[in-house]
Design a protein around this motif. Structure first.
Motif, PDB file in Angstrom:
ATOM      1  N   ILE A 199       0.835  -1.204   0.000  1.00  0.00           N
ATOM      2  CA  ILE A 199       0.000   0.000   0.000  1.00  0.00           C
ATOM      3  C   ILE A 199       0.873   1.259   0.000  1.00  0.00           C
ATOM      4  CG2 ILE A 199      -1.654   1.355   1.346  1.00  0.00           C
ATOM      5  CD1 ILE A 199      -2.824  -1.313   2.322  1.00  0.00           C
ATOM      6  N   LEU A 200       1.925   1.258   0.825  1.00  0.00           N
ATOM      7  CA  LEU A 200       2.823   2.411   0.886  1.00  0.00           C
ATOM      8  C   LEU A 200       3.561   2.601  -0.439  1.00  0.00           C
ATOM      9  CD1 LEU A 200       4.313   2.005   4.487  1.00  0.00           C
ATOM     10  CD2 LEU A 200       2.661   3.711   3.707  1.00  0.00           C
ATOM     11  N   ILE A 201       3.966   1.489  -1.038  1.00  0.00           N
ATOM     12  CA  ILE A 201       4.635   1.563  -2.345  1.00  0.00           C
ATOM     13  C   ILE A 201       3.681   2.151  -3.386  1.00  0.00           C
ATOM     14  CG2 ILE A 201       5.551   0.185  -4.258  1.00  0.00           C
ATOM     15  CD1 ILE A 201       6.763  -1.688  -2.184  1.00  0.00           C
ATOM     16  N   ALA A 202       2.413   1.742  -3.316  1.00  0.00           N
ATOM     17  CA  ALA A 202       1.414   2.270  -4.249  1.00  0.00           C
ATOM     18  C   ALA A 202       1.247   3.780  -4.068  1.00  0.00           C
ATOM     19  CB  ALA A 202       0.079   1.563  -4.038  1.00  0.00           C
ATOM     20  N   PHE A 203       1.195   4.240  -2.791  1.00  0.00           N
ATOM     21  CA  PHE A 203       1.114   5.670  -2.505  1.00  0.00           C
ATOM     22  C   PHE A 203       2.286   6.413  -3.145  1.00  0.00           C
ATOM     23  CE2 PHE A 203      -1.529   5.594   1.694  1.00  0.00           C
ATOM     24  CZ  PHE A 203      -2.680   5.477   0.934  1.00  0.00           C
ATOM     25  N   VAL A 204       3.493   5.888  -2.898  1.00  0.00           N
ATOM     26  CA  VAL A 204       4.706   6.541  -3.406  1.00  0.00           C
ATOM     27  C   VAL A 204       4.721   6.556  -4.931  1.00  0.00           C
ATOM     28  CG1 VAL A 204       7.221   6.332  -3.569  1.00  0.00           C
ATOM     29  CG2 VAL A 204       6.080   6.024  -1.355  1.00  0.00           C
ATOM     30  N   TRP A 205       4.345   5.442  -5.534  1.00  0.00           N
ATOM     31  CA  TRP A 205       4.356   5.335  -6.997  1.00  0.00           C
ATOM     32  C   TRP A 205       3.392   6.330  -7.625  1.00  0.00           C
ATOM     33  CZ3 TRP A 205       0.845   4.050 -10.861  1.00  0.00           C
ATOM     34  CH2 TRP A 205       1.401   3.764 -12.113  1.00  0.00           C
ATOM     35  N   ILE A 206       2.201   6.444  -7.051  1.00  0.00           N
ATOM     36  CA  ILE A 206       1.196   7.375  -7.580  1.00  0.00           C
ATOM     37  C   ILE A 206       1.682   8.815  -7.458  1.00  0.00           C
ATOM     38  CG2 ILE A 206      -1.114   8.324  -7.205  1.00  0.00           C
ATOM     39  CD1 ILE A 206      -1.972   5.479  -6.356  1.00  0.00           C
ATOM     40  N   ILE A 207       2.215   9.160  -6.285  1.00  0.00           N
ATOM     41  CA  ILE A 207       2.679  10.529  -6.056  1.00  0.00           C
ATOM     42  C   ILE A 207       3.855  10.874  -6.956  1.00  0.00           C
ATOM     43  CG2 ILE A 207       3.779  12.048  -4.354  1.00  0.00           C
ATOM     44  CD1 ILE A 207       2.083  10.545  -2.231  1.00  0.00           C
ATOM     45  N   GLN A 208       4.818   9.949  -7.075  1.00  0.00           N
ATOM     46  CA  GLN A 208       5.987  10.206  -7.919  1.00  0.00           C
ATOM     47  C   GLN A 208       5.595  10.336  -9.391  1.00  0.00           C
ATOM     48  OE1 GLN A 208       9.504  10.416  -6.676  1.00  0.00           O
ATOM     49  NE2 GLN A 208       9.292  11.563  -8.586  1.00  0.00           N
ATOM     50  N   SER A 209       4.701   9.465  -9.836  1.00  0.00           N
ATOM     51  CA  SER A 209       4.252   9.524 -11.232  1.00  0.00           C
ATOM     52  C   SER A 209       3.517  10.828 -11.523  1.00  0.00           C
ATOM     53  CB  SER A 209       3.335   8.334 -11.540  1.00  0.00           C
ATOM     54  OG  SER A 209       4.024   7.111 -11.383  1.00  0.00           O
ATOM     55  N   LEU A 210       2.658  11.234 -10.583  1.00  0.00           N
ATOM     56  CA  LEU A 210       1.914  12.482 -10.754  1.00  0.00           C
ATOM     57  C   LEU A 210       2.864  13.677 -10.781  1.00  0.00           C
ATOM     58  CD1 LEU A 210      -0.817  13.917 -10.951  1.00  0.00           C
ATOM     59  CD2 LEU A 210      -0.892  13.950  -8.449  1.00  0.00           C
ATOM     60  N   GLY A 211       3.838  13.683  -9.845  1.00  0.00           N
ATOM     61  CA  GLY A 211       4.807  14.773  -9.799  1.00  0.00           C
ATOM     62  C   GLY A 211       5.633  14.859 -11.071  1.00  0.00           C
ATOM     63  N   ASN A 212       6.096  13.701 -11.557  1.00  0.00           N
ATOM     64  CA  ASN A 212       6.891  13.680 -12.789  1.00  0.00           C
ATOM     65  C   ASN A 212       6.089  14.198 -13.976  1.00  0.00           C
ATOM     66  OD1 ASN A 212       9.042  12.607 -11.395  1.00  0.00           O
ATOM     67  ND2 ASN A 212       8.663  10.495 -12.039  1.00  0.00           N
ATOM     68  N   ARG A 213       4.829  13.785 -14.048  1.00  0.00           N
ATOM     69  CA  ARG A 213       3.979  14.196 -15.172  1.00  0.00           C
ATOM     70  C   ARG A 213       3.715  15.695 -15.145  1.00  0.00           C
ATOM     71  NH1 ARG A 213      -1.164  10.638 -16.783  1.00  0.00           N
ATOM     72  NH2 ARG A 213       0.618   9.260 -17.208  1.00  0.00           N
ATOM     73  N   LEU A 214       3.398  16.229 -13.959  1.00  0.00           N
ATOM     74  CA  LEU A 214       3.125  17.662 -13.850  1.00  0.00           C
ATOM     75  C   LEU A 214       4.377  18.485 -14.165  1.00  0.00           C
ATOM     76  CD1 LEU A 214       0.918  17.766 -10.617  1.00  0.00           C
ATOM     77  CD2 LEU A 214       0.167  18.122 -12.971  1.00  0.00           C
ATOM     78  N   SER A 215       5.523  18.005 -13.677  1.00  0.00           N
ATOM     79  CA  SER A 215       6.771  18.714 -13.934  1.00  0.00           C
ATOM     80  C   SER A 215       7.116  18.716 -15.416  1.00  0.00           C
ATOM     81  CB  SER A 215       7.905  18.072 -13.126  1.00  0.00           C
ATOM     82  OG  SER A 215       9.132  18.705 -13.390  1.00  0.00           O
ATOM     83  N   GLN A 216       6.952  17.555 -16.045  1.00  0.00           N
ATOM     84  CA  GLN A 216       7.256  17.455 -17.473  1.00  0.00           C
ATOM     85  C   GLN A 216       6.309  18.319 -18.306  1.00  0.00           C
ATOM     86  OE1 GLN A 216       9.841  15.893 -18.808  1.00  0.00           O
ATOM     87  NE2 GLN A 216       9.216  16.623 -20.834  1.00  0.00           N
ATOM     88  N   LYS A 217       5.052  18.345 -17.899  1.00  0.00           N
ATOM     89  CA  LYS A 217       4.065  19.167 -18.602  1.00  0.00           C
ATOM     90  C   LYS A 217       4.419  20.636 -18.492  1.00  0.00           C
ATOM     91  CE  LYS A 217      -0.940  19.914 -18.925  1.00  0.00           C
ATOM     92  NZ  LYS A 217      -2.268  19.547 -18.365  1.00  0.00           N
TER      93      LYS A 217
END
Length: 222
Positions: A199-217
């Protein structure tokens, strides 16, 4: 079925998930505000900064280094009297927010300072040549240029907060990490341990993916 396999009711898992989100959410908001303010002051008062002030910079820089070098579990105990003054109790999810903010704000301040330092001097010189004030330089030139990097800094800070909430269980803070330690590790319930880690890994993965996407955008639109 979940209770039979994990040895804990779904209600407790859901409650722990909300406790983690509560601690991370409030700590991140408050810590970001404080950290951003400190980062701006560091950026302004550094050597060669717009408002160079060696004494103030040294004091803030030293404070950040002290807090960052202190293990969170020790910080958690040391600030208990202060926590009591702020929220009226030393234990519980609400009480955990105080040490989490104290831990997060300097960490974010350093990350945000680095983001601000990535802005080229040419942009600042151009702003000064147009007669922009210090406030205008920060708001209209530096922050828009550093925004993509700021997103990644906040993403990193959020992930660090999730890890810190696991230790907040020491003062009854609750959360997924506390479930893993109390009901998993201490009772040798390995299925529950693996489930909470997932569950914690899922939290981290979602947050990191969202952050990377927003930054790249943001970078592609600059």
């Amino acid at each position: 079925m979940i209770q039979q396999y994990l040895g804990i009711s779904p209600d407790k898992l859901i409650k722990a998930g909300w406790e983690t989100l509560y601690m991370v959410g409030f700590s991140l908001i408050i810590g970001s505000i404080v950290g951003f303010f400190i980062a701006i002051v560091l950026w302004l008062t550094r050597k060669g900064g717009l408002k160079e002030n060696p004494l103030l910079y040294t004091i803030l820089n030293g404070f950040i280094n002290i807090i960052r070098s202190t293990p969170f579990i020790i910080l958690l105990v040391c600030v208990m009297p202060f926590t009591k003054i702020i929220v009226g109790t030393r234990i519980g999810t609400r009480a955990a927010i105080v040490p989490l903010v104290i831990y997060t704000a300097p960490f974010l301040a350093r990350l945000l300072e680095t983001s601000l330092l990535e802005v080229g001097g040419g942009i600042i010189e151009a702003a000064q040549s147009m007669g922009a004030t210090t406030f205008q330089i920060i708001v209209h030139f530096v922050l828009p240029e550093a925004f993509a990097s700021v997103i990644l800094a906040l993403t990193t800070g959020t992930i660090a907060l999730i890890g810190a909430t696991a230790m907040a269980g020491y003062i009854g803070g609750g959360g997924i990490g506390n479930i893993a330690l109390t009901y998993g590790y201490q009772t040798f319930n390995f299925p529950l341990m693996f489930a909470t880690v997932f569950i914690l890994i899922a939290f981290v993965w979602i947050i990191q993916s969202l952050g990377n996407r927003l930054s790249q955008k943001r970078r592609t639109h600059q």
